[in-house]
Scaffold this active site. Structure first.
Site, PDB file in Angstrom:
ATOM      1  N   LYS A  20     -17.387  55.109 -50.833  1.00 10.95           N
ATOM      2  CA  LYS A  20     -17.906  55.463 -49.495  1.00 10.95           C
ATOM      3  C   LYS A  20     -19.134  54.708 -49.382  1.00 10.95           C
ATOM      4  O   LYS A  20     -19.699  53.905 -50.110  1.00 10.95           O
ATOM      5  CB  LYS A  20     -18.182  57.114 -49.585  1.00 10.95           C
ATOM      6  CG  LYS A  20     -16.889  57.813 -49.816  1.00 10.95           C
ATOM      7  CD  LYS A  20     -16.983  59.264 -49.956  1.00 10.95           C
ATOM      8  CE  LYS A  20     -15.883  60.404 -49.829  1.00 10.95           C
ATOM      9  NZ  LYS A  20     -16.337  61.585 -50.189  1.00 10.95           N
ATOM     10  N   PHE A  68     -18.806  71.737 -43.023  1.00 12.37           N
ATOM     11  CA  PHE A  68     -19.161  70.241 -43.407  1.00 12.37           C
ATOM     12  C   PHE A  68     -18.494  69.192 -42.466  1.00 12.37           C
ATOM     13  O   PHE A  68     -18.792  67.993 -43.019  1.00 12.37           O
ATOM     14  CB  PHE A  68     -19.035  70.340 -44.746  1.00 12.37           C
ATOM     15  CG  PHE A  68     -17.853  70.034 -45.552  1.00 12.37           C
ATOM     16  CD1 PHE A  68     -16.958  68.995 -45.582  1.00 12.37           C
ATOM     17  CD2 PHE A  68     -17.305  71.420 -46.038  1.00 12.37           C
ATOM     18  CE1 PHE A  68     -15.696  69.216 -46.071  1.00 12.37           C
ATOM     19  CE2 PHE A  68     -16.015  71.372 -46.540  1.00 12.37           C
ATOM     20  CZ  PHE A  68     -15.378  70.266 -46.689  1.00 12.37           C
ATOM     21  N   ARG A  96      -8.439  60.711 -60.271  1.00 13.13           N
ATOM     22  CA  ARG A  96      -9.030  62.037 -60.269  1.00 13.13           C
ATOM     23  C   ARG A  96     -10.163  62.450 -61.284  1.00 13.13           C
ATOM     24  O   ARG A  96     -11.233  62.884 -61.266  1.00 13.13           O
ATOM     25  CB  ARG A  96      -8.157  63.394 -59.782  1.00 13.13           C
ATOM     26  CG  ARG A  96      -7.557  63.153 -58.374  1.00 13.13           C
ATOM     27  CD  ARG A  96      -8.419  63.353 -57.318  1.00 13.13           C
ATOM     28  NE  ARG A  96      -8.686  64.953 -57.145  1.00 13.13           N
ATOM     29  CZ  ARG A  96      -9.321  65.271 -56.044  1.00 13.13           C
ATOM     30  NH1 ARG A  96      -9.732  64.337 -54.982  1.00 13.13           N
ATOM     31  NH2 ARG A  96      -9.709  66.399 -55.816  1.00 13.13           N
ATOM     32  N   THR A 102     -16.002  67.612 -57.586  1.00 11.05           N
ATOM     33  CA  THR A 102     -16.427  67.141 -56.124  1.00 11.05           C
ATOM     34  C   THR A 102     -17.716  67.108 -55.962  1.00 11.05           C
ATOM     35  O   THR A 102     -18.428  66.632 -55.199  1.00 11.05           O
ATOM     36  CB  THR A 102     -15.681  68.391 -55.137  1.00 11.05           C
ATOM     37  OG1 THR A 102     -14.161  68.107 -55.261  1.00 11.05           O
ATOM     38  CG2 THR A 102     -16.170  67.932 -53.695  1.00 11.05           C
ATOM     39  N   ARG A 113     -18.648  60.530 -60.220  1.00 11.48           N
ATOM     40  CA  ARG A 113     -19.587  61.242 -59.724  1.00 11.48           C
ATOM     41  C   ARG A 113     -20.522  62.026 -60.570  1.00 11.48           C
ATOM     42  O   ARG A 113     -21.759  62.094 -60.266  1.00 11.48           O
ATOM     43  CB  ARG A 113     -18.931  62.365 -59.011  1.00 11.48           C
ATOM     44  CG  ARG A 113     -18.200  61.998 -57.675  1.00 11.48           C
ATOM     45  CD  ARG A 113     -17.323  62.927 -57.037  1.00 11.48           C
ATOM     46  NE  ARG A 113     -16.637  62.760 -55.748  1.00 11.48           N
ATOM     47  CZ  ARG A 113     -15.618  63.435 -55.262  1.00 11.48           C
ATOM     48  NH1 ARG A 113     -15.319  64.401 -56.018  1.00 11.48           N
ATOM     49  NH2 ARG A 113     -14.959  63.093 -54.115  1.00 11.48           N
ATOM     50  N   HIS A 126     -13.704  58.806 -52.653  1.00 11.98           N
ATOM     51  CA  HIS A 126     -12.652  59.367 -52.508  1.00 11.98           C
ATOM     52  C   HIS A 126     -11.368  59.064 -53.390  1.00 11.98           C
ATOM     53  O   HIS A 126     -11.359  57.885 -53.460  1.00 11.98           O
ATOM     54  CB  HIS A 126     -12.304  59.486 -51.156  1.00 11.98           C
ATOM     55  CG  HIS A 126     -10.930  60.077 -50.735  1.00 11.98           C
ATOM     56  ND1 HIS A 126     -10.812  61.298 -50.387  1.00 11.98           N
ATOM     57  CD2 HIS A 126      -9.681  59.585 -50.672  1.00 11.98           C
ATOM     58  CE1 HIS A 126      -9.481  61.517 -49.923  1.00 11.98           C
ATOM     59  NE2 HIS A 126      -8.856  60.387 -50.262  1.00 11.98           N
TER      60      HIS A 126
HETATM   61  O1  CDP Z   1     -13.119  64.473 -52.459  1.00 12.62           O
HETATM   62  P1  CDP Z   1     -12.774  65.836 -52.768  1.00 12.62           P
HETATM   63  O2  CDP Z   1     -11.137  66.185 -52.655  1.00 12.62           O
HETATM   64  O3  CDP Z   1     -13.223  66.016 -54.481  1.00 12.62           O
HETATM   65  O4  CDP Z   1     -13.525  67.100 -52.146  1.00 12.62           O
HETATM   66  P2  CDP Z   1     -12.802  67.612 -50.787  1.00 12.62           P
HETATM   67  O5  CDP Z   1     -12.889  69.176 -51.428  1.00 12.62           O
HETATM   68  O6  CDP Z   1     -11.555  67.344 -50.536  1.00 12.62           O
HETATM   69  O7  CDP Z   1     -13.879  67.291 -49.607  1.00 12.62           O
HETATM   70  C1  CDP Z   1     -13.676  66.270 -49.089  1.00 12.62           C
HETATM   71  C2  CDP Z   1     -15.025  65.854 -48.904  1.00 12.62           C
HETATM   72  O8  CDP Z   1     -16.023  66.419 -47.952  1.00 12.62           O
HETATM   73  C3  CDP Z   1     -15.872  65.336 -50.263  1.00 12.62           C
HETATM   74  O9  CDP Z   1     -15.558  64.464 -50.967  1.00 12.62           O
HETATM   75  C4  CDP Z   1     -17.201  65.558 -49.738  1.00 12.62           C
HETATM   76  O10 CDP Z   1     -17.658  64.192 -49.294  1.00 12.62           O
HETATM   77  C5  CDP Z   1     -17.336  66.506 -48.600  1.00 12.62           C
HETATM   78  N1  CDP Z   1     -17.748  67.850 -48.676  1.00 12.62           N
HETATM   79  C6  CDP Z   1     -19.102  68.202 -48.127  1.00 12.62           C
HETATM   80  O11 CDP Z   1     -19.776  67.451 -47.577  1.00 12.62           O
HETATM   81  N2  CDP Z   1     -19.393  69.491 -48.470  1.00 12.62           N
HETATM   82  C7  CDP Z   1     -18.807  70.338 -48.983  1.00 12.62           C
HETATM   83  N3  CDP Z   1     -19.063  71.617 -49.279  1.00 12.62           N
HETATM   84  C8  CDP Z   1     -17.191  70.033 -49.420  1.00 12.62           C
HETATM   85  C9  CDP Z   1     -16.933  68.609 -49.479  1.00 12.62           C
HETATM   86 MG    MG Z   2      -9.779  66.329 -51.064  1.00  6.73          MG
END
Ligand code: CDP
Ligand code: MG
Length: 146
Positions: A20, A68, A96, A102, A113, A126
């Site tokens: 990113k 978000f 993953r 996350t 992360r 991502h």
């Molecule tokens: O990337 P991942 O699948 O782990 O997380 P996701 O739950 O699919 O969320 C996608 C993206 O949204 C995350 O990688 C964060 O950049 C963002 N996000 C955020 O800004 N605030 C949150 N509470 C959850 C996700």
């Molecule tokens: Mg996701």
């Protein structure tokens, strides 16, 4: 006659992995790519680009309407990213695992992360969360990839 297929060949998958804007800005690209390389994954496509609205909308369609969502798109559009595709046995789950949780504050040390992430809204990378997601996400950025 049927060709014998080894187990590792049978489970070979492709996954979409994006560094990113914060990862690119902070000069973390080589460090992060090395993690996947060390895990015996093979990179099959790579491109640096600024994500456009059609691409971010398609990538994050499942999050539309969430609190978000708007800030996520602002973040993703905030500078160049590196989009990549990796191949290997169990590649989706493996990437993953290398990424970690996350929220970087929950991500274990040794994960991408956990080591590089600053906050949930600056979480560095991502990775596709399933084989079906990978099959949907790869053509958003690499429409011609065979
Ligand atoms: O990337 P991942 O699948 O782990 O997380 P996701 O739950 O699919 O969320 C996608 C993206 O949204 C995350 O990688 C964060 O950049 C963002 N996000 C955020 O800004 N605030 C949150 N509470 C959850 C996700
Ligand atoms: Mg996701």
């Amino acid at each position: 006659m049927d060709r014998e297929v080894s187990q590792s060949e049978e489970m070979t998958e492709r996954t979409f992995f994006m560094l990113k804007p914060d990862a690119v800005r902070r000069g973390l690209v080589e460090h992060i790519l090395q993690r996947l390389d060390d895990a015996s994954l093979r990179m099959v496509a790579k491109q640096q680009l600024v994500v456009n609205k059609a691409q971010s909308g398609a990538l994050y369609t499942e999050h539309e309407g969430k609190p978000f969502y708007d800030s996520l798109l602002t973040y993703i559009h905030s500078g160049p990213v590196l989009v990549t595709v990796w191949e290997g046995s169990g590649a989706v789950a493996l990437v993953r695992k290398l990424i970690g949780a996350t929220n970087p504050t929950d991500a274990a040390p040794g994960t991408i992360r956990g080591d590089f992430g600053l906050a949930i809204d600056e979480d560095v990378v991502h990775g596709s969360d399933s084989v079906q997601s990978a099959e949907r996400e790869i053509p958003i950025f690499f429409p011609g990839l065979d």
